[in-house]
Design a protein around this motif. Structure first.
Motif, short mmCIF file in Angstrom:
data_model
loop_
_atom_site.label_atom_id
_atom_site.label_comp_id
_atom_site.label_asym_id
_atom_site.label_seq_id
_atom_site.Cartn_x
_atom_site.Cartn_y
_atom_site.Cartn_z
N GLY A 1 -8.81 -5.16 3.59
CA GLY A 1 -7.47 -4.62 3.43
C GLY A 1 -6.72 -4.64 4.74
N HIS B 1 -2.16 0.51 -3.10
CA HIS B 1 -1.80 1.18 -1.85
C HIS B 1 -2.45 2.56 -1.82
CE1 HIS B 1 2.14 -1.18 -0.84
NE2 HIS B 1 1.06 -1.92 -0.76
N LYS C 1 -0.18 3.57 5.22
CA LYS C 1 -0.73 3.03 3.98
C LYS C 1 -1.80 1.97 4.26
CE LYS C 1 3.39 3.68 1.10
NZ LYS C 1 4.48 2.99 0.37
N SER D 1 -6.69 -5.34 -2.36
CA SER D 1 -6.66 -5.92 -3.69
C SER D 1 -7.97 -5.66 -4.42
CB SER D 1 -6.41 -7.44 -3.61
OG SER D 1 -5.13 -7.70 -3.06
N THR E 1 -2.97 -5.33 -6.67
CA THR E 1 -2.61 -4.77 -5.37
C THR E 1 -2.55 -3.25 -5.46
OG1 THR E 1 -1.36 -6.73 -4.77
CG2 THR E 1 -0.92 -4.74 -3.51
N GLU F 1 -3.33 -1.24 2.34
CA GLU F 1 -3.10 -2.15 1.21
C GLU F 1 -4.34 -3.00 0.99
OE1 GLU F 1 0.74 -4.60 0.02
OE2 GLU F 1 -0.46 -5.73 1.48
N GLU G 1 -0.02 -1.64 -8.30
CA GLU G 1 0.91 -2.65 -8.82
C GLU G 1 0.84 -2.69 -10.35
OE1 GLU G 1 3.72 -4.31 -9.00
OE2 GLU G 1 3.29 -5.03 -6.97
#
Length: 352
Positions: free
Chosen positions: A61, A251, A200, A204, A249, A202, A238
Motif C-alpha cells: 500500500g 482507504h 490515509k 488494494s 481500492t 491506500e 471503492e
C-alpha cells in the motif's frame, strides 16, 4: 556282543532324529514369528486439532494525504508577498500569496465616493417625491444608479478577495513554485498543500477477498526500516472493482500527530479475511506432499499410512492452514514421507 552293538547304534540314531526334529521345530517357529511381525517404518506424527483462526493477508500500500490540493490563482496578477516557508505547517485561512491589488483598491475608492453621492441624491429625490416636486421616473433613475454602484462595489470586493490566496485547510505546504515579483496566471499551480493528520493508507484487496473488508474494520501496517506496526481503520471502500487489476481500492485512516508518516511512503498492509467463527487445522509444511492435483498428507489409521488429499487455505514457511481434508484428532505423519506408500505399516516414534 553283536546284539549289544546294534542296540547302541539304534539309540544313537534315535537321538540324532530327535535333535533334528527339535531343530526343525525351532526354525519353523522362528519363521512363523518373522511372518507374524512384519517391519514397521518408524515415523513422527502430529495429532491435529481444529482451532479458531485469523487468516491475515499482506498487500502493498501507500500513504496518501487525507486531503491534497494544488493552490492556484484565479486571476493574472503579480505576486507581492509569499506568506509561508517551504515545507512549513500552515493553518486554515492563513495567507499564502498576496497579489497586487493597487488598481482595484483605487477603483474601490472611486466607487465608494460615487456610492456616497448616489445615496445622498436618492435621499434628496425621495424627499422631493413626497411633495410631488419630482416625478416617479427621476426617483427610479436615482435608485437604479445607487443599486448599480453597490453591485460594482461588490464585484470589486470579489476581485480584491481573489488577490488574497489563503489555505483552505490546515496542513503542510510544499515547495513554492512562484515568488515575489513573479506573475501568477489563472490555473497555475503555486504550491501543493497536504493535510497529513490524519493520514490515509491506500491499498488494494483482491476480488476474492472483497467481501471480507468493511468500513470501520481495523487493519495494521508497517513501513520500511521501521520495526513498529501502526494501526488504522478502514474509512472508505471503492464502489466498484477495477476491471484491469481485479482488485478493490480501500482507504484506511490513521493518526499522525507526530508527523512520522509522510505522503508517498510505501507500506505493508495486514488485514484479516476470516470470520469470527472460522475454523481450520494447522500442520507443519514438511507434512505436505505436492502432486499434480494439489497437496496430500499421510494420516496414520490402524497402524498404516493412508494418503489423504487436502485443500490449503494459506501457508507460510513453517505452517500450512488446511481448510478441507482433515478432521479434529487426525494423526498426520511429518517424517519418513519419501519411504512411505499407501498402506505402509508404521511405528509412531514421537507424537507432537
Amino acid at each position: 556282543m553283536k546284539n549289544s552293538r546294534t542296540k547302541i547304534y539304534l539309540n544313537l540314531l534315535f537321538a540324532v532324529i530327535v535333535i533334528a526334529i527339535q531343530s526343525c521345530s525351532s526354525a519353523s517357529a522362528e519363521v512363523s514369528n518373522n511372518i507374524a511381525e512384519p517391519f514397521k517404518l518408524p515415523v513422527d506424527v502430529k495429532v491435529v486439532s481444529a482451532t479458531s483462526i485469523d487468516q491475515i493477508e499482506v498487500v502493498s500500500g501507500s500513504a496518501i494525504s487525507n486531503r491534497e490540493i494544488a493552490v492556484v490563482s484565479e486571476v493574472s496578477r503579480k505576486i507581492v508577498n509569499v506568506g509561508f516557508t517551504d515545507g512549513s505547517y500552515v493553518t486554515k485561512g492563513q495567507l499564502l500569496y498576496k497579489l497586487d491589488d493597487a488598481d482595484l483598491m483605487a477603483r474601490l475608492k472611486q466607487v465608494d465616493a460615487d456610492l456616497q453621492l448616489a445615496t445622498i441624491n436618492k435621499n434628496r429625490i425621495s424627499a422631493l417625491l413626497k411633495n410631488d416636486a419630482v416625478s416617479q421616473e427621476e426617483f427610479d433613475i436615482a435608485n437604479a444608479r445607487l443599486i448599480s454602484l453597490q453591485a460594482s462595489k461588490d464585484l470589486l470586493q470579489v476581485e480584491i478577495q481573489k488577490t488574497q490566496i489563503t489555505a483552505p485547510f490546515s496542513g503542510i505546504a510544499g515547495i513554492t513554485r512562484a515568488f515575489t515579483g513573479s506573475l501568477a496566471n489563472p490555473g497555475m499551480t503555486l504550491v501543493k498543500l497536504h493535510e497529513v493528520n490524519p493520514l490515509k493508507i491506500e491499498f488494494s484487496v483482491p476480488e476474492k477477498y472483497s467481501s471480507a473488508v468493511k468500513t470501520s474494520m481495523k487493519i495494521s501496517f508497517s513501513l520500511p526500516n521501521v520495526d513498529e506496526q501502526f494501526d488504522a481503520k478502514i474509512t472508505a471502500i471503492e464502489s466498484e472493482i477495477n476491471t484491469q487489476t481485479r482488485a478493490l481500492t480501500v482507504h484506511a485512516t490513521t493518526d499522525n500527530k507526530d508527523g512520522q508518516l509522510k505522503p508517498g511512503m510505501s507500506a505493508r498492509v495486514y488485514y484479516s479475511t476470516s470470520s469470527s467463527n472460522n475454523l481450520g487445522i494447522k500442520i507443519p509444511t514438511e507434512a505436505l506432499i505436492p502432486g499434480a492435483g494439489g497437496y496430500s498428507v499421510f494420516v496414520v489409521k490402524g497402524g498404516v499410512a493412508k494418503s489423504t488429499s487436502v485443500k490449503l487455505s494459506n501457508r507460510s514457511e513453517s505452517e500450512a492452514l488446511i481448510s478441507e481434508g482433515l478432521v479434529d484428532g487426525d494423526t498426520v505423519m511429518i517424517s519418513n514421507l519419501l519411504r512411505t506408500g499407501e498402506g505402509t505399516p508404521v511405528q509412531i516414534v514421537t507424537s507432537k
